[in-house]
Every structure is written in C-alpha cells, then in structure tokens.
Design a protein around this motif. Structure first.
Motif, mmCIF file in Angstrom:
data_model
loop_
_atom_site.group_PDB
_atom_site.id
_atom_site.type_symbol
_atom_site.label_atom_id
_atom_site.label_comp_id
_atom_site.label_asym_id
_atom_site.label_seq_id
_atom_site.Cartn_x
_atom_site.Cartn_y
_atom_site.Cartn_z
ATOM 1 N N GLY A 61 26.486 32.114 34.927
ATOM 2 C CA GLY A 61 24.916 31.944 34.670
ATOM 3 C C GLY A 61 24.382 32.756 33.428
ATOM 4 O O GLY A 61 25.262 32.532 32.444
ATOM 5 N N ASP A 62 23.450 33.476 33.511
ATOM 6 C CA ASP A 62 23.021 34.168 32.353
ATOM 7 C C ASP A 62 23.617 35.798 32.582
ATOM 8 O O ASP A 62 22.872 36.287 31.548
ATOM 9 N N THR A 63 24.525 35.795 33.162
ATOM 10 C CA THR A 63 24.860 37.277 33.508
ATOM 11 C C THR A 63 26.217 37.474 32.550
ATOM 12 O O THR A 63 27.285 36.616 32.849
ATOM 13 N N ASP A 64 26.254 38.376 31.898
ATOM 14 C CA ASP A 64 27.539 38.641 30.806
ATOM 15 C C ASP A 64 28.557 39.346 32.022
ATOM 16 O O ASP A 64 28.485 40.507 32.255
ATOM 17 N N THR A 65 29.606 38.537 32.383
ATOM 18 C CA THR A 65 30.580 38.908 33.329
ATOM 19 C C THR A 65 32.013 39.210 32.713
ATOM 20 O O THR A 65 32.178 38.316 31.729
ATOM 21 N N ARG A 66 32.807 40.135 33.209
ATOM 22 C CA ARG A 66 34.080 40.256 32.579
ATOM 23 C C ARG A 66 35.001 40.127 33.655
ATOM 24 O O ARG A 66 34.972 40.793 34.696
ATOM 25 N N ARG A 67 36.179 39.945 33.547
ATOM 26 C CA ARG A 67 37.381 39.865 34.327
ATOM 27 C C ARG A 67 38.444 40.699 33.743
ATOM 28 O O ARG A 67 38.837 40.610 32.587
ATOM 29 N N PHE A 68 38.875 41.744 34.762
ATOM 30 C CA PHE A 68 39.781 42.409 34.470
ATOM 31 C C PHE A 68 40.782 42.767 35.720
ATOM 32 O O PHE A 68 40.248 42.532 36.821
ATOM 33 N N VAL A 69 41.850 43.487 35.620
ATOM 34 C CA VAL A 69 43.035 43.568 36.669
ATOM 35 C C VAL A 69 42.965 45.061 37.058
ATOM 36 O O VAL A 69 42.955 46.029 36.235
ATOM 37 N N VAL A 70 42.735 45.158 38.376
ATOM 38 C CA VAL A 70 43.239 46.797 39.043
ATOM 39 C C VAL A 70 44.587 46.782 39.485
ATOM 40 O O VAL A 70 44.514 45.844 40.460
ATOM 41 N N SER A 71 45.274 47.532 39.739
ATOM 42 C CA SER A 71 46.445 47.888 40.089
ATOM 43 C C SER A 71 46.615 49.325 40.631
ATOM 44 O O SER A 71 45.946 50.331 40.261
ATOM 45 N N GLY A 72 47.861 49.352 41.502
ATOM 46 C CA GLY A 72 48.161 50.723 42.019
ATOM 47 C C GLY A 72 49.281 50.662 42.995
ATOM 48 O O GLY A 72 50.170 49.764 42.987
ATOM 49 N N THR A 73 49.251 51.824 43.753
ATOM 50 C CA THR A 73 50.680 51.837 44.939
ATOM 51 C C THR A 73 50.007 51.925 46.217
ATOM 52 O O THR A 73 48.704 52.397 46.228
ATOM 53 N N GLY A 74 50.651 51.599 47.066
ATOM 54 C CA GLY A 74 50.353 51.635 48.738
ATOM 55 C C GLY A 74 51.362 51.739 49.578
ATOM 56 O O GLY A 74 52.503 51.839 49.257
ATOM 57 N N THR A 75 51.077 51.396 50.813
ATOM 58 C CA THR A 75 52.173 51.199 51.894
ATOM 59 C C THR A 75 52.500 49.883 51.939
ATOM 60 O O THR A 75 51.728 49.056 52.053
ATOM 61 N N PRO A 76 53.867 49.647 51.874
ATOM 62 C CA PRO A 76 54.349 48.076 51.840
ATOM 63 C C PRO A 76 53.634 47.377 53.070
ATOM 64 O O PRO A 76 53.720 47.928 54.088
ATOM 65 N N GLY A 77 53.335 46.164 53.010
ATOM 66 C CA GLY A 77 52.911 45.258 53.942
ATOM 67 C C GLY A 77 51.610 45.540 54.323
ATOM 68 O O GLY A 77 50.670 44.569 55.222
ATOM 69 N N GLU A 78 50.708 46.651 54.000
ATOM 70 C CA GLU A 78 49.448 46.639 54.349
ATOM 71 C C GLU A 78 48.404 46.020 53.468
ATOM 72 O O GLU A 78 48.819 45.661 52.483
ATOM 73 N N LEU A 79 47.143 45.502 53.977
ATOM 74 C CA LEU A 79 46.302 44.719 53.513
ATOM 75 C C LEU A 79 45.328 45.791 52.889
ATOM 76 O O LEU A 79 44.836 46.843 53.487
ATOM 77 N N LEU A 80 44.868 45.537 51.841
ATOM 78 C CA LEU A 80 43.758 46.009 50.915
ATOM 79 C C LEU A 80 42.322 45.706 51.299
ATOM 80 O O LEU A 80 41.899 44.327 51.396
ATOM 81 N N ASP A 81 41.306 46.776 51.504
ATOM 82 C CA ASP A 81 39.998 46.427 51.362
ATOM 83 C C ASP A 81 39.234 46.915 50.107
ATOM 84 O O ASP A 81 39.406 47.918 49.799
ATOM 85 N N ILE A 82 38.827 45.871 49.389
ATOM 86 C CA ILE A 82 38.208 45.994 47.933
ATOM 87 C C ILE A 82 36.674 46.041 48.001
ATOM 88 O O ILE A 82 36.196 45.090 48.575
ATOM 89 N N GLU A 83 36.066 47.011 47.541
ATOM 90 C CA GLU A 83 34.405 47.168 47.338
ATOM 91 C C GLU A 83 34.101 47.355 45.953
ATOM 92 O O GLU A 83 34.867 48.226 45.411
ATOM 93 N N LEU A 84 33.202 46.461 45.575
ATOM 94 C CA LEU A 84 32.872 46.761 44.248
ATOM 95 C C LEU A 84 31.147 47.141 44.073
ATOM 96 O O LEU A 84 30.583 46.486 44.953
ATOM 97 N N LEU A 85 30.902 48.124 43.254
ATOM 98 C CA LEU A 85 29.497 48.449 43.264
ATOM 99 C C LEU A 85 29.011 48.790 41.620
ATOM 100 O O LEU A 85 29.678 49.467 41.188
ATOM 101 N N MET A 86 27.921 48.007 41.423
ATOM 102 C CA MET A 86 27.396 48.443 40.143
ATOM 103 C C MET A 86 26.361 49.543 40.108
ATOM 104 O O MET A 86 25.651 49.826 41.122
ATOM 105 N N LEU A 87 26.767 50.581 39.085
ATOM 106 C CA LEU A 87 26.087 51.825 39.420
ATOM 107 C C LEU A 87 24.460 51.813 38.544
ATOM 108 O O LEU A 87 23.797 52.902 38.821
ATOM 109 N N ASP A 88 24.404 50.884 37.588
ATOM 110 C CA ASP A 88 23.341 51.310 36.727
ATOM 111 C C ASP A 88 22.701 49.969 36.208
ATOM 112 O O ASP A 88 23.057 49.257 35.229
ATOM 113 N N PRO A 89 21.711 49.469 37.250
ATOM 114 C CA PRO A 89 21.407 50.105 38.363
ATOM 115 C C PRO A 89 22.225 49.860 39.698
ATOM 116 O O PRO A 89 23.120 49.140 39.346
ATOM 117 N N GLU A 90 21.938 50.903 40.562
ATOM 118 C CA GLU A 90 22.796 50.477 41.692
ATOM 119 C C GLU A 90 22.915 49.314 42.547
ATOM 120 O O GLU A 90 21.446 49.074 43.045
#
Length: 417
Positions: A252-281
């Motif tokens: 739309g009219d929003t300047d949106t960017r795509r990037f990759v987040v990575s890390g480590t965890g327990t094999p086989g477990e599922l991730l719960d991902i939450e996104l939050l804009m801070l300014d403004p929240e």
C-alpha cells in the motif's frame, strides 16, 4: 420369772424353724433351656436347665412361691449365654450347673480385612450406570473406564457406534465439538491448555442413532499432569539495537521492509513470533505458518515490518504428533531494531542576520523647580502666570509705554482744539 421368759422365747423360735423347713421342702421352678442354633464348624451347645432366680416376696404374694423365669431368647439369636444362678440361691445339697455360652457367628470378611455386613447393598457408580444403560453398539474405547493419566495437553477420544450414528463430545473445560464418524468408528483429538499443576477433566461422549434417537452418554475421566516450561530461544541476528535496511516490499502506501531473523533453540519445538512497532507503539502481526527448530538446533524466518523502530519477540514450545503441548511456552527472547535507513539528520541553513534598528537617543530636558505658593483663605483668585517669563515682561513694558504715548497725543490734540 425364769419360766415366763423361756416360754416367751420358745414360741417365736419354733415358728421360725417351721417356716425354714417349709422353704427347704418347696420345689424350685426350672426355666426352659435356651435353644442354640447349630453353626457350621462349631460344636452344638449343651442345653442345661438352670434354676431361675427366686423373686423377693412382697406383701401380696404367698410365702414359698418363686417367680417364674423370663422366657428364653427366640431361636436364631446366636451368641446368647445361659446364665447360672448365684451361689447363694442354690439349694442345699445341689451343685450349680456349669455356664455354657453359645458360639457367636462371625461376620463375613471382605478383601483387605475390612468387615462388611452382608446386608449392605452395593451402590453402583453413576458413570458406570450410564455406560451400562448405553445402547448396544455404542462404546468408548479411549479414555478407558478406569480413566486416563495424561502427560500432555490433550486427549484422544475413540469408540464405536452403530452405522449412521452421530457423536458429540463435551470436555469439562468448555470445549464442545462433533466427532467425525467413519463407518462405525470415531476418533477425535481434543487439545487442552497445558498447566503447571495437575488438572482433572471429564469427557462426556453422547451418541445418537441415524434416526435421531438417543443411544446414551458415557463419561470418562482424564487427569492431566502439570508440565514444565521450555527453555527460551536465542536470537542471533539481527543484533539488538542494530539498524536493518531490508528489502523494500510494496505494501500500500506504507514503506515496508523484509529481513531475516535467525537464532538457536530446542530441536523440534515450534516458535511463537510476535512483532511490535515502538514509535508509535502498535502491534504488527506475523501471520505465517509456525516455524520449527531444526534438528541441528537452528532456526530462521523472514519478517515484514514498516520502516521505523520495531521489536521482535520469539518463544518456543514442544508439541507431539497429535498437536498436544508437552511443555509450557518458554519466556520470550526480544530484540529492538531500526528498520530501513536511518532518517537523515535535519540541518537548518544559516539565515541572514536581522538588521539592528537603534532607537534615537533623546537628551533629557532640563528640570526646573516649581514654585509652590501656599494657599490662604483670604487670597484673591489667581489670574496670572506663576512663571516670570522674560519675553512676557518686555511685552508688558512695551504695551505700557504705547499706552502712555497715546494718552500724551490725545492731550495735545485737546489743547489745540
């Protein structure tokens, strides 16, 4: 005198001896023998005639007659003892019979050594009664009638019904659904929210025949044990506090960017991902399929965020093949990043200095003292100026001289005339 006393004593003594002989010759009343019931494994009791206890004579009774004994216990009262007379009540020359007690029947002993009266009715369990009342062909095979001990957040309900039947399942936590029936069998996996403590649930399965007639309800119990929380994952990229340009994504009219987040965890477990804009929240949903930690313990996922300051939070949890949680969710790992290029600094161009306008300097005027004339009650009205102005004095002098000259001219003309 002595003959008189002897005669007085001899008569009562003779009467007492006569009465004693009468009591000794009176036959004692005998009570009937108490019948004793024969008990298996015990010797039969011997019936013994026991003399009854003589009652005290009262004023209305005849001397020498004994009160008959009380009737013996009815047949079948096991354990009744035959009482023997007291030693003082046994007539002279007779031997008191031995005391014989009838054997007492033992109460039946239940398993575990607890005495259970035979006449106590057995009360059927309500759930077992409902299951027994269910129509033929309707059966719940899981959970079992003995209940189920679950180490995960869920229960699988299975069973059989007549062809064409419908099955509904209600769990005591409020979950209600209609099970899928294939032929004469049904199977439904129902998830239950995990808890850190043990929780008892009741599962009620109700079936109806093809024509809608009820087939009954069966209630089963499921005891879900408390669960532990998973370890929190680790976010390795991007680094907390970094700036991420990302790829420009039309949104739309929003300047949106795509990037990759990575890390480590327990094999086989599922991730719960939450996104939050801070300014403004404001929240910014993830909206994609769950991400699973790989067998090597690593994970990565793309995210889409508008340009600005954002927070990425990730937790993990373990599930089994039925989709039931086997652990509680972990704590969230979070990073704050700035998405997109950093805003250009605002530079203010120097402006021309404003001209300085100087106000004219006004010389202060001379201040003259003011003559103050005191007021008196008898003074005349003030008609002149208080200031002795030089030009006013000269003008007054000129006017006075002109007047005097005019008077002189007028006099000369009068004389000539």
């Amino acid at each position: 005198m002595k003959n008189t006393v002897s005669a007085a004593v001899a008569l009562p003594t003779a009467i007492v001896i006569a009465l004693g002989g009468l009591l000794m010759t009176t036959p004692a009343a005998h009570a009937e023998a108490a019948p004793v019931e024969q008990v298996d494994g015990a010797a039969a009791a011997v019936a013994v005639d026991a003399p009854s206890v003589a009652a005290e004579p009262d004023a209305a009774s005849d001397v020498g007659h004994a009160t008959p004994a009380e009737p013996s216990p009815e047949a079948g009262d096991a354990g009744t003892a035959v009482e023997a007379p007291d030693a003082g009540e046994v007539p002279d020359g007779e031997v008191a019979p031995p005391v014989v007690e009838a054997p007492v029947a033992e109460a039946p002993v239940a398993d575990g050594g607890v005495l259970t009266p035979a006449e106590v009715p057995v009360v059927e369990d309500e759930a077992a009664a409902d299951e027994a009342a269910a129509a033929p062909g309707f059966e719940v095979t899981s959970p079992t009638a003995q209940g189920e001990l679950a180490f995960r957040g869920g229960v699988v309900v299975t069973g059989t019904v007549p062809e064409g039947s419908s099955v509904s399942i209600v769990v005591s936590n409020g979950t209600s659904l209609r099970a899928a029936v294939t032929g004469t069998t049904f199977r439904e996996a129902i998830a239950i929210d995990p808890a850190p403590f043990m929780v008892d649930y009741q599962v009620t399965v109700t079936a109806s025949a093809a024509d809608g007639s009820p087939l009954g309800s069966i209630v089963r119990e499921v005891l879900v044990l408390g669960q532990l929380a998973s370890d929190a994952p680790v976010i390795t990229s991007p680094v907390d506090g970094s700036q991420v340009d990302g790829d420009v994504v039309p949104f739309g009219d929003t300047d949106t960017r795509r990037f990759v987040v990575s890390g480590t965890g327990t094999p086989g477990e599922l991730l719960d991902i939450e996104l939050l804009m801070l300014d403004p929240e404001r929240g910014w949903g993830y909206g994609h399929d769950p991400v699973s930690v790989g067998a090597d313990g690593t994970w990565s996922t793309p995210v889409w965020l508008p340009v600005g300051l954002a927070r990425v939070s990730i937790a993990q949890q373990s599930y089994d093949e039925d989709g039931f949680a086997t652990t509680l969710p972990s704590a969230f790992a979070s990073i704050d990043v700035r998405v997109g290029p950093a805003p250009a600094p605002v530079v203010l161009a120097p402006s021309a200095p404003a001209p300085v306008v100087l106000a004219p300097v006004v010389a202060p005027s001379a201040v003259r003292p003011v003559a103050v004339v005191p007021r008196t009650t008898s003074s005349l009205a003030h008609t002149g100026t208080d200031e002795a102005t030089p030009w006013a004095g000269a003008l007054g002098l000129g006017l006075m001289l002109a007047g005097l000259g005019g008077v002189g001219v007028a006099r000369r003309r009068a004389r000539r005339a």
